[in-house]
Scaffold this motif. Structure first.
Motif, mmCIF file in Angstrom:
data_model
loop_
_atom_site.group_PDB
_atom_site.id
_atom_site.type_symbol
_atom_site.label_atom_id
_atom_site.label_comp_id
_atom_site.label_asym_id
_atom_site.label_seq_id
_atom_site.Cartn_x
_atom_site.Cartn_y
_atom_site.Cartn_z
ATOM 1 N N ARG A 62 0.911 -1.189 -0.005
ATOM 2 C CA ARG A 62 -0.240 0.113 -0.106
ATOM 3 C C ARG A 62 1.270 1.208 -0.372
ATOM 4 N N ALA A 63 1.719 1.273 0.536
ATOM 5 C CA ALA A 63 3.181 2.590 0.774
ATOM 6 C C ALA A 63 3.503 2.591 -0.450
ATOM 7 N N HIS A 64 3.896 1.628 -1.214
ATOM 8 C CA HIS A 64 4.441 1.866 -2.909
ATOM 9 C C HIS A 64 3.540 2.342 -3.412
ATOM 10 N N THR A 67 3.491 6.073 -2.764
ATOM 11 C CA THR A 67 4.109 6.796 -3.250
ATOM 12 C C THR A 67 3.726 7.182 -4.894
ATOM 13 N N PHE A 68 3.803 6.061 -4.957
ATOM 14 C CA PHE A 68 3.370 6.918 -7.070
ATOM 15 C C PHE A 68 2.468 7.384 -7.244
ATOM 16 N N ASP A 69 1.346 7.162 -6.238
ATOM 17 C CA ASP A 69 0.155 8.352 -6.699
ATOM 18 C C ASP A 69 0.600 9.748 -6.366
ATOM 19 N N GLU A 70 1.869 9.787 -5.217
ATOM 20 C CA GLU A 70 2.262 11.435 -5.224
ATOM 21 C C GLU A 70 3.321 11.202 -6.158
ATOM 22 N N LEU A 71 4.296 10.670 -6.261
ATOM 23 C CA LEU A 71 5.180 10.633 -7.689
ATOM 24 C C LEU A 71 4.501 11.206 -8.903
ATOM 25 N N ASP A 72 3.262 11.055 -9.508
ATOM 26 C CA ASP A 72 2.697 10.915 -10.796
ATOM 27 C C ASP A 72 1.755 12.685 -10.345
ATOM 28 N N PHE A 73 0.753 12.417 -8.796
ATOM 29 C CA PHE A 73 0.380 13.748 -9.291
ATOM 30 C C PHE A 73 0.565 14.861 -9.038
ATOM 31 N N ASP A 74 1.384 14.900 -8.226
ATOM 32 C CA ASP A 74 2.343 16.010 -7.135
ATOM 33 C C ASP A 74 3.390 16.415 -7.920
ATOM 34 N N VAL A 75 4.693 15.115 -7.553
ATOM 35 C CA VAL A 75 5.913 15.577 -8.100
ATOM 36 C C VAL A 75 5.961 15.742 -9.226
ATOM 37 N N TYR A 166 -2.647 16.754 -26.427
ATOM 38 C CA TYR A 166 -1.516 14.752 -26.713
ATOM 39 C C TYR A 166 -2.699 14.341 -25.050
ATOM 40 N N ALA A 167 -2.928 12.582 -24.922
ATOM 41 C CA ALA A 167 -3.363 12.103 -24.485
ATOM 42 C C ALA A 167 -2.955 10.577 -24.065
ATOM 43 N N ILE A 168 -1.489 10.073 -23.514
ATOM 44 C CA ILE A 168 -1.160 8.869 -23.786
ATOM 45 C C ILE A 168 -1.352 8.118 -22.795
ATOM 46 N N ASN A 169 -2.348 6.436 -22.773
ATOM 47 C CA ASN A 169 -2.118 5.405 -22.547
ATOM 48 C C ASN A 169 -0.587 5.040 -21.999
ATOM 49 N N MET A 170 0.079 5.051 -20.333
ATOM 50 C CA MET A 170 1.189 4.924 -20.342
ATOM 51 C C MET A 170 1.195 3.636 -18.848
ATOM 52 N N ALA A 171 2.118 2.806 -18.871
ATOM 53 C CA ALA A 171 2.482 1.816 -17.581
ATOM 54 C C ALA A 171 3.681 2.130 -17.266
ATOM 55 N N THR A 172 4.021 1.726 -15.343
ATOM 56 C CA THR A 172 5.094 1.851 -14.638
ATOM 57 C C THR A 172 5.036 0.890 -14.567
ATOM 58 N N VAL A 173 6.080 -0.013 -14.442
ATOM 59 C CA VAL A 173 6.236 -1.651 -13.498
ATOM 60 C C VAL A 173 7.218 -0.920 -12.703
ATOM 61 N N GLY A 174 7.499 -1.265 -11.769
ATOM 62 C CA GLY A 174 8.715 -0.566 -10.587
ATOM 63 C C GLY A 174 9.013 -1.841 -9.409
ATOM 64 N N ILE A 175 10.341 -1.695 -9.492
ATOM 65 C CA ILE A 175 10.966 -3.240 -8.199
ATOM 66 C C ILE A 175 11.818 -2.206 -6.885
ATOM 67 N N TRP A 176 10.684 -2.031 -6.277
ATOM 68 C CA TRP A 176 10.983 -0.872 -4.633
ATOM 69 C C TRP A 176 12.495 -1.783 -3.714
ATOM 70 N N ASN A 177 13.293 -1.014 -2.874
ATOM 71 C CA ASN A 177 13.665 -1.525 -2.212
ATOM 72 C C ASN A 177 13.424 -1.571 -1.332
ATOM 73 N N ARG A 178 12.859 -2.543 -0.760
ATOM 74 C CA ARG A 178 11.947 -2.915 0.833
ATOM 75 C C ARG A 178 12.278 -2.238 2.048
ATOM 76 N N ARG A 179 13.485 -1.772 2.055
ATOM 77 C CA ARG A 179 14.440 -1.725 3.250
ATOM 78 C C ARG A 179 14.511 -0.055 3.081
ATOM 79 N N ARG A 180 14.239 0.425 1.794
ATOM 80 C CA ARG A 180 14.474 2.241 1.998
ATOM 81 C C ARG A 180 13.278 2.717 1.683
ATOM 82 N N GLY A 181 11.855 2.139 0.861
ATOM 83 C CA GLY A 181 10.983 2.288 0.722
ATOM 84 C C GLY A 181 10.594 3.666 -0.511
ATOM 85 N N TYR A 182 11.964 3.032 -1.827
ATOM 86 C CA TYR A 182 12.093 4.234 -2.612
ATOM 87 C C TYR A 182 12.157 2.425 -4.354
ATOM 88 N N MET A 183 11.884 3.236 -5.422
ATOM 89 C CA MET A 183 11.774 2.070 -6.324
ATOM 90 C C MET A 183 13.750 2.485 -6.821
#
Length: 203
Positions: A62-64, A67-75, A166-183
Motif C-alpha cells: 500500500r505504501a508503494h 508513493t507512486f500516486d504522489e510521484l505522478d500527481f504531485d511531484v 495529447y493523451a497517452i496511455n502509459m504503464a510503469t512497472v517498478g521494483i522497490w527497495n524493501r528497506r528504503r521504500g523507493y524504487m
C-alpha cells in the motif's frame, strides 16, 4: 540478490507482460465479459475515475502505491524535483519505451524536465489501474499535455510547436527497495508512434 535478476523469474515476467497487455488492449465499445464484468473504456479518451487501492495489500505494498500516486500527481505534475528521491533511488535505472535506459536520479530528473520544455502543461492525474505484489508495482495512467513550445530535435535544432493536445496511455512497472521504500528500477511503457502522431509530428 541483484534485483534485476528477479525479472527473469516467472512472476516478474508475467507482471511485465500484464503491463504491456494493459497499455495495448482497448476492448470494443459495449463489450461485456460473460460473468457480467464491464471492461474499462480507453482512459485516454474517456476519463476513468481513480479506483481505490486493491484489497488485501500488505502495509508495504500500500505504501508503494501511495508513493507512486504522489510521484505522478504531485511531484511530476508540479515539477517538484526535490521530492523525486521519495520514490526513486539515487542510482535508479529507468528503462524508456524506445528501449534505452538511463542511470541515476539526476539523469532521470533531466529527462523528465525535458518533457516540460515543449509541453509545460504536461501532467499525470489519473491512475486507472494499480497493482502491487511484494516489491513489484504496476501502475497505469494517462499522461496529458499540449505541444505549445519548440521541441529540441537532438541535433541542435527545434521542431516547431503544433499546438496539438495529447493523451497517452502509459504503464510503469517498478521494483522497490524493501528497506528504503523507493524504487531501484523503473520500466516505462507507452506507444511512441501514437504519441508522435498525436503531437502532429509522426510519419
Amino acid at each position: 540478490m541483484d534485483r534485476r535478476t528477479l525479472l527473469r523469474d516467472s512472476g516478474a515476467v508475467a507482471f511485465g507482460a500484464l503491463a504491456l497487455s494493459v497499455v495495448g488492449a482497448t476492448p470494443p465499445a459495449g463489450a461485456h465479459h460473460p460473468d457480467g464484468h464491464t471492461p474499462m473504456p480507453d482512459p485516454a479518451t474517456t476519463p476513468v475515475p481513480n479506483p481505490p487501492f486493491p484489497r488485501g495489500l500488505t502495509a508495504a505494498e500500500r505504501a508503494h502505491l501511495k508513493t507512486f500516486d504522489e510521484l505522478d500527481f504531485d511531484v511530476f505534475t508540479h515539477q517538484d524535483w526535490d521530492r523525486l528521491g521519495e520514490s526513486h533511488a539515487p542510482n535508479i535505472r529507468v528503462h524508456w519505451p524506445d528501449g534505452h535506459y538511463a542511470d541515476g536520479i539526476e539523469r532521470h530528473i533531466a529527462d523528465l524536465k525535458a518533457q516540460f520544455v515543449w509541453a509545460p502543461d504536461t501532467r499525470i492525474l489519473e491512475h486507472n489501474l494499480r497493482i502491487a505484489m511484494n516489491e513489484f508495482t504496476l501502475v497505469t495512467g494517462v499522461m496529458r499535455g499540449t505541444f505549445t513550445r519548440p521541441m529540441p530535435d537532438g541535433k541542435g535544432g527545434f521542431i516547431p510547436p503544433t499546438g496539438k493536445k495529447y493523451a497517452i496511455n502509459m504503464a510503469t512497472v517498478g521494483i522497490w527497495n524493501r528497506r528504503r521504500g523507493y524504487m531501484d528500477e523503473e520500466f516505462l511503457f507507452w506507444d511512441d508512434r501514437n504519441f508522435f502522431a498525436q503531437l502532429g509530428i509522426g510519419s
